[in-house]
Design an enzyme around this catalytic site. Sequence first.
Site, short mmCIF file in Angstrom:
data_model
loop_
_atom_site.label_atom_id
_atom_site.label_comp_id
_atom_site.label_asym_id
_atom_site.label_seq_id
_atom_site.Cartn_x
_atom_site.Cartn_y
_atom_site.Cartn_z
N ILE A 84 0.82 -1.22 0.00
CA ILE A 84 0.00 0.00 0.00
C ILE A 84 0.85 1.26 0.00
O ILE A 84 0.34 2.36 -0.15
CB ILE A 84 -1.00 0.04 1.19
CG1 ILE A 84 -0.28 -0.18 2.52
CG2 ILE A 84 -2.14 -0.91 0.98
CD1 ILE A 84 -1.19 0.01 3.73
N GLY A 85 2.14 1.11 0.16
CA GLY A 85 2.95 2.32 0.15
C GLY A 85 4.40 1.98 0.42
O GLY A 85 4.78 0.81 0.55
N ALA A 86 5.20 3.04 0.47
CA ALA A 86 6.62 2.84 0.72
C ALA A 86 7.03 3.62 1.94
O ALA A 86 6.67 4.79 2.09
CB ALA A 86 7.41 3.32 -0.49
N GLU A 112 10.41 4.46 4.79
CA GLU A 112 11.84 4.70 4.63
C GLU A 112 12.62 3.40 4.62
O GLU A 112 13.63 3.25 3.93
CB GLU A 112 12.33 5.57 5.78
CG GLU A 112 13.73 6.09 5.56
CD GLU A 112 14.53 6.17 6.83
OE1 GLU A 112 13.93 6.14 7.91
OE2 GLU A 112 15.77 6.23 6.73
N PHE A 113 12.12 2.40 5.38
CA PHE A 113 12.89 1.17 5.54
C PHE A 113 12.44 0.04 4.63
O PHE A 113 13.04 -1.02 4.60
CB PHE A 113 12.78 0.70 7.00
CG PHE A 113 13.39 1.66 7.96
CD1 PHE A 113 14.76 1.66 8.19
CD2 PHE A 113 12.62 2.58 8.65
CE1 PHE A 113 15.34 2.54 9.09
CE2 PHE A 113 13.18 3.46 9.55
CZ PHE A 113 14.55 3.46 9.77
N GLU A 130 8.78 -1.66 2.17
CA GLU A 130 7.38 -1.49 1.77
C GLU A 130 6.41 -1.51 2.95
O GLU A 130 6.70 -2.12 3.98
CB GLU A 130 7.00 -2.64 0.83
CG GLU A 130 7.60 -2.45 -0.55
CD GLU A 130 7.53 -3.72 -1.39
OE1 GLU A 130 7.38 -4.80 -0.80
OE2 GLU A 130 7.64 -3.60 -2.61
N VAL A 131 5.28 -0.86 2.75
CA VAL A 131 4.18 -0.96 3.72
C VAL A 131 3.08 -1.77 3.02
O VAL A 131 2.72 -1.47 1.88
CB VAL A 131 3.63 0.43 4.11
CG1 VAL A 131 2.54 0.29 5.16
CG2 VAL A 131 4.75 1.33 4.61
N ASP A 175 7.00 15.58 14.71
CA ASP A 175 6.67 15.55 13.28
C ASP A 175 5.16 15.40 13.11
O ASP A 175 4.68 14.61 12.31
CB ASP A 175 7.42 14.41 12.60
CG ASP A 175 7.43 14.57 11.07
OD1 ASP A 175 7.02 15.65 10.59
OD2 ASP A 175 7.84 13.62 10.38
O1 ACK Z 1 -1.92 7.45 2.43
P1 ACK Z 1 -1.68 6.00 2.55
O2 ACK Z 1 -2.58 5.04 1.89
O3 ACK Z 1 -1.53 5.63 4.08
O4 ACK Z 1 -0.16 5.68 2.16
C1 ACK Z 1 0.68 5.58 3.26
C2 ACK Z 1 1.58 4.36 3.11
O5 ACK Z 1 1.07 3.33 3.92
C3 ACK Z 1 3.03 4.64 3.51
O6 ACK Z 1 3.08 5.04 4.85
C4 ACK Z 1 -0.15 3.73 4.48
N1 ACK Z 1 -0.20 3.23 5.86
C5 ACK Z 1 0.76 3.31 6.79
N2 ACK Z 1 0.32 2.75 7.94
C6 ACK Z 1 -0.93 2.30 7.70
C7 ACK Z 1 -1.92 1.65 8.50
N3 ACK Z 1 -1.69 1.33 9.77
N4 ACK Z 1 -3.10 1.36 7.94
C8 ACK Z 1 -3.33 1.71 6.65
N5 ACK Z 1 -2.44 2.33 5.86
C9 ACK Z 1 -1.26 2.63 6.39
C10 ACK Z 1 -0.22 5.23 4.43
#
Ligand code: ACK
Length: 829
Positions: A473-475, A477-478, A480-481, A592
Amino acid sequence: FFLSQENTIFFLLFSVNLLDSRTVMGDLGWIAYPKNGWEEIGEVDENYAPIHTYQVCKVMEQNQNNWLLTSWISNEGASRIFIELKFTLRDCNSLPGGLGTCKETFNMYYFESDDEDGRNIKENQYIKIDTIAADESFTELDLGDRVMKLNTEVRDVGPLTKKGFYLAFQDVGACIALVSVRVYYKKCPSVIRNLARFPDTITGADSSQLLEVSGVCINHSVTEEAPKMHCSAEGEWLVPIGKCLCKAGYEEKNNTCQAPSPVSTVKKGKITKNSISLSWQEPDRPNGIILEYEIKYFEKDQETSYTIIKSKETAITADGLKPGSAYVFQIRARTAAGYGGFSRRFEFETSPVSVAASSDQSQIPIIVVSVTVGVILLAVVIGFLLSGSCCDHGCGWASSLRAVAYPSLTWRCGYSKAKQDPEEEKMHFHNGHIKLPGVRTYVDPHTYEDPNQAVHEFAKEIEASCITIERVIGAGEFGEVCSGRLKLQGKREFPVAIKTLKVGYTEKQRRDFLGEASIMGQFDHPNIIHLEGVVTKSKPVMIVTEYMENGSLDTFLKKNDGQFTVIQLVGMLRGIASGMKYLSDMGYVHRDLAARNILINSNLVCKVSDFGLSRVLEDDPEAAYTTRGGKIPIRWTAPEAIAFRKFTSASDVWSYGIVMWEVMSYGERPYWEMTNQDVIKAVEEGYRLPSPMDCPAALYQLMLDCWQKDRNSRPKFDEIVSMLDKLIRNPSSLKTLVNASSRVSNLLVEHSPVGSGAYRSVGEWLEAIKMGRYTEIFMENGYSSMDAVAQVTLEDLRRLGVTLVGHQKKIMNSLQEMKVQLVNGMVPL
Ligand code: ACK
């Protein structure tokens, strides 16, 4: 009513009919006078049910005054009622010769009465609700085409103070057919939300009123933060606050905490001097299939040292007991829904030792106990010397550092499996993990010599096999998320977010990556992202957190520009402030805080996230290097933090003000495309962001308060939470918007004071005492001259929204001073 999505902020609109003329089978009991005015058309529908249509059409005659009175309608306790009329109306232009007298409106009235005796009151005692006009009138042509131009009009009346009322319709010369009259009130229907039950709530009397309703925790749950919701005049539940949690041993399932009832019957079996056998019956209400029983026992009055046996049978033998001693037993059952409550305490005694046998044998337990105590003491000493290494069974000596942070934390140890029935599992506990009363303090993982130890102190280790990764769902710093699912033993699978550490990481990267988990794991608050655990024993290393369906707040707001009510936006801000209050109470400074670091779930609940360990903000693309070498997100950071790295909860409050601005402007970039250098300069010179469009004055004022140069003058997070609560409770206070004409859309607003001396205008005076922010509010409320200002009282200031006590004092003191000077003839007012 309609229900949007199981978890979204509710739009459960509910209305309750007090009268619907279409559903009344018999006579409506309405009265028309004069007799030749309104008349009922005795029509029936296809089911032969009467259609109660009243019509009147005296368009050719002068001075019409035809009344139709309903029977008494009980308001059933509602103080605001709605009346929906369906009617057709003839277009006067289509009536040859009728133009002079024909009307195209009629009037609706009401009269309140506690009972049905009020019917004979005079016309002039009725109170007018409105003149009703048709959106569409019909002509003869329409009649020929058999087109039915049915109008629907809704009016509301309130506050009602009696038990019921009559309605009256006055015709003054129109051609009307009143097809149906529906009278109803709105309510927010009973719901269970965040494990709290909210009762059916009749909406308030005022059309803009939000009623604050307290929820009651459902069975087997306890309050985490007092659950509240707000019932809007439209019958929607808004702004959920707080929540309940299932009690220990109960699991949340479909909005309930279901679990087996306690075991009620326990019988003793064979008793020897060292053992007690027990048997029991299944709980009366197992509420599912019983998977196992947990038997807790301890020597009477020695509760801090207890043993737990887990058994699939309904009988056990507790052995290794002291002769002639009383033992207390409690049993509870576990189903897929979790553990039920413990049974009441059952007390049984082992047999005494005979005097002859006791002399030698009684020494054995004493020796065993002495040796055990000796070993334990030795371990304590070694534990402290080694400063906190941890044994493999998860039983840990707190490190000396942690012992400083948690002074009364002793130790938690003693897991052992005894030789026994393979179906049974037995554990001994000394002093269960002690939870400190009151608010805990955040422990900086840096204070641990070994950061890996900090992770395991604060985060649960999860087996990688319990996690299913679904998509990226995203990237971060360390690495992928991802989103995915977590299935823990005995729990239902649930969605999670998974941050991964990319391959080829350095030891420092791993430490920094897991540092976030060490911080997050210390927090437990509904507005702070919840850590499920970490995977460190296999690769990739992962941090698993709760899943937030709507992702980060800035992106979400940009995607949904203009889609939310002010109350919904304030609800989001309230959540963030509440999370920040918790962090500042814990002594944690975020550094932050920005909308991009807030996550939002499908309930529109906002949670603070992003807890980097090093806090050099490497991962924030907004962070820029300062002249001193630090990396700082300039636009969100307080001047003292930029200038000399003074990061405190007060600098977090500044950032919170910027987040407020981002939220109210639906994700606009603070200071637009100005360069960081220009932002620093402008802020230093006293310029501030202007109000976002359509922003309630009270919220903009709060932003300005957060951006006070003097950090001690900024409000604290608890003050911000209570201020937002107040606004939510009294939404009419959000109706005054920052004046559009004075709102500067692309320039910063000057907040530096002008010189002192005699004040030619209210603005000049307020600026001189550094209260220039209130100029607009003063002007708007009629305090536009110094003469008018001289009359201001403390009460007036509160009404104007000057809520900070410091500001009230400043203004009142200055006024007092001016009055004294006036008496001395110094300042011409
Ligand atoms: O705006 P987004 O979809 O929400 O894109 C970023 C991406 O991962 C990189 O940080 C999403 N993200 C981070 N933590 C979570 C979480 N706990 N639940 C859902 N999305 C998340 C964030």
